[in-house]
Design a protein around this motif. Sequence first.
Motif, PDB file in Angstrom:
ATOM      1  N   TYR A 133      22.615  64.168  -1.036  1.00  0.00           N
ATOM      2  CA  TYR A 133      23.417  63.067  -1.545  1.00  0.00           C
ATOM      3  C   TYR A 133      22.699  61.750  -1.271  1.00  0.00           C
ATOM      4  O   TYR A 133      21.971  61.625  -0.284  1.00  0.00           O
ATOM      5  CB  TYR A 133      24.799  63.060  -0.884  1.00  0.00           C
ATOM      6  N   PHE A 147      23.116  57.369  -1.285  1.00  0.00           N
ATOM      7  CA  PHE A 147      24.087  56.290  -1.151  1.00  0.00           C
ATOM      8  C   PHE A 147      23.380  54.939  -1.195  1.00  0.00           C
ATOM      9  O   PHE A 147      22.207  54.820  -0.825  1.00  0.00           O
ATOM     10  CB  PHE A 147      24.822  56.380   0.206  1.00  0.00           C
ATOM     11  N   TYR A 173      24.392  51.270   0.554  1.00  0.00           N
ATOM     12  CA  TYR A 173      25.304  50.520   1.402  1.00  0.00           C
ATOM     13  C   TYR A 173      24.906  49.051   1.337  1.00  0.00           C
ATOM     14  O   TYR A 173      23.743  48.694   1.240  1.00  0.00           O
ATOM     15  CB  TYR A 173      25.230  50.986   2.860  1.00  0.00           C
ATOM     16  N   ARG A 187      27.669  56.128  -4.540  1.00  0.00           N
ATOM     17  CA  ARG A 187      27.102  57.384  -4.053  1.00  0.00           C
ATOM     18  C   ARG A 187      26.819  58.310  -5.222  1.00  0.00           C
ATOM     19  O   ARG A 187      27.442  58.203  -6.278  1.00  0.00           O
ATOM     20  CB  ARG A 187      28.058  58.040  -3.070  1.00  0.00           C
ATOM     21  N   GLN A 188      25.910  59.238  -4.992  1.00  0.00           N
ATOM     22  CA  GLN A 188      25.453  60.132  -6.058  1.00  0.00           C
ATOM     23  C   GLN A 188      25.174  61.511  -5.480  1.00  0.00           C
ATOM     24  O   GLN A 188      24.498  61.628  -4.463  1.00  0.00           O
ATOM     25  CB  GLN A 188      24.162  59.571  -6.677  1.00  0.00           C
ATOM     26  N   GLU A 189      25.686  62.528  -6.140  1.00  0.00           N
ATOM     27  CA  GLU A 189      25.337  63.895  -5.771  1.00  0.00           C
ATOM     28  C   GLU A 189      24.077  64.294  -6.512  1.00  0.00           C
ATOM     29  O   GLU A 189      23.984  64.064  -7.717  1.00  0.00           O
ATOM     30  CB  GLU A 189      26.460  64.875  -6.132  1.00  0.00           C
ATOM     31  N   TYR A 203      23.083  67.105  -7.482  1.00  0.00           N
ATOM     32  CA  TYR A 203      23.238  68.144  -8.494  1.00  0.00           C
ATOM     33  C   TYR A 203      23.855  67.605  -9.785  1.00  0.00           C
ATOM     34  O   TYR A 203      23.941  68.307 -10.784  1.00  0.00           O
ATOM     35  CB  TYR A 203      24.060  69.312  -7.953  1.00  0.00           C
ATOM     36  N   MET A 252      21.296  61.812   2.487  1.00  0.00           N
ATOM     37  CA  MET A 252      21.997  62.720   3.370  1.00  0.00           C
ATOM     38  C   MET A 252      21.796  64.161   2.930  1.00  0.00           C
ATOM     39  O   MET A 252      21.875  64.467   1.744  1.00  0.00           O
ATOM     40  CB  MET A 252      23.490  62.426   3.386  1.00  0.00           C
ATOM     41  N   THR A 263      23.006  68.201   4.103  1.00  0.00           N
ATOM     42  CA  THR A 263      23.970  68.927   4.909  1.00  0.00           C
ATOM     43  C   THR A 263      23.286  70.075   5.625  1.00  0.00           C
ATOM     44  O   THR A 263      22.601  70.873   4.994  1.00  0.00           O
ATOM     45  CB  THR A 263      25.110  69.466   4.031  1.00  0.00           C
ATOM     46  N   LEU A 264      23.482  70.119   6.938  1.00  0.00           N
ATOM     47  CA  LEU A 264      22.966  71.232   7.734  1.00  0.00           C
ATOM     48  C   LEU A 264      24.064  72.285   7.819  1.00  0.00           C
ATOM     49  O   LEU A 264      25.211  71.958   8.104  1.00  0.00           O
ATOM     50  CB  LEU A 264      22.593  70.758   9.135  1.00  0.00           C
ATOM     51  N   ASN A 288      25.653  66.862   9.228  1.00  0.00           N
ATOM     52  CA  ASN A 288      24.731  66.266   8.262  1.00  0.00           C
ATOM     53  C   ASN A 288      23.653  65.457   8.938  1.00  0.00           C
ATOM     54  O   ASN A 288      23.798  65.015  10.072  1.00  0.00           O
ATOM     55  CB  ASN A 288      25.508  65.344   7.322  1.00  0.00           C
ATOM     56  N   GLN A 289      22.561  65.263   8.213  1.00  0.00           N
ATOM     57  CA  GLN A 289      21.530  64.336   8.653  1.00  0.00           C
ATOM     58  C   GLN A 289      21.488  63.190   7.653  1.00  0.00           C
ATOM     59  O   GLN A 289      21.508  63.415   6.448  1.00  0.00           O
ATOM     60  CB  GLN A 289      20.176  65.040   8.733  1.00  0.00           C
ATOM     61  N   PHE A 290      21.409  62.021   8.189  1.00  0.00           N
ATOM     62  CA  PHE A 290      21.542  60.816   7.381  1.00  0.00           C
ATOM     63  C   PHE A 290      20.342  59.929   7.650  1.00  0.00           C
ATOM     64  O   PHE A 290      19.998  59.697   8.799  1.00  0.00           O
ATOM     65  CB  PHE A 290      22.834  60.105   7.803  1.00  0.00           C
ATOM     66  N   PHE A 311      18.371  56.217   6.567  1.00  0.00           N
ATOM     67  CA  PHE A 311      18.426  54.923   5.895  1.00  0.00           C
ATOM     68  C   PHE A 311      17.032  54.451   5.526  1.00  0.00           C
ATOM     69  O   PHE A 311      16.057  54.737   6.227  1.00  0.00           O
ATOM     70  CB  PHE A 311      19.045  53.863   6.819  1.00  0.00           C
TER      71      PHE A 311
END
Lengths: 117, 117
Positions: A33, A35, A37, A50-52, A54, A95, A97-98, A103-105, A107
């Motif tokens: 994902y 984002f 900010y 935000r954007q997925e 997929y 981001m 997802t684990l 999650n790992q994020f 910047f």
Amino acid sequence: AQTVTQSQPEMSVQEAETVTLSCTYDTSENNYYLFWYKQPPSRQMILVIRQEAYKQQNATENRFSVNFQKAAKSFSLKISDSQLGDTAMYFCAFMRTLTNTGNQFYFGTGTSLTVIP
Amino acid sequence: AAGVIQSPRHLIKEKRETATLKCYPIPRHDTVYWYQQGPGQDPQFLISFYEKMQSDKGSIPDRFSAQQFSDYHSELNMSSLELGDSALYFCASSVSTIGTSGIDTQYFGPGTRLTVL
């Protein structure tokens, strides 16, 4: 490792004009994902959009839209009809997802945008 | 809508003292993240918790520790403070979307500004 790059440390735009902020990222993941900010002088971190990964359709939120190019790993933010209140630091974020652990994020280093009256 | 609450908003400490920062996530959010943002820097990820368990660890010094409590609030404990610890400390919370196709969007608190003299 994931990296997020914002190559424009500072930008300016005239009020009511359009500006595009660049963001590129590097990942081997397929599902993630993205984002944007906004951090105004108050230092509050505010989610802009935000954007997925997929989803091929670019996300849009009022005057804010993104140009998501998955193959190029590019995620730029377009601000239309810029307003004085848009003056802020803008952070691009990635981001992933684990499985089962969160999650790992990540910047980017930010782009300082100034809207000129 | 309820937001992430951080306390205190400002904190001044002397070198070698300890500090405790608190974060109260948005209701029903199960994940908490801590970030450190130095002057002119992008937010650096410190640590995160999912369902009261540490889920990921970033650049958190050994002098710092954190935990998430049964009510999902989190505390960041900082000992042997150094001048370089002066920064804005953000907490963010989210609802984990592990196992779903949703976006685990982080919502940030207003930050705690720590000054070490």
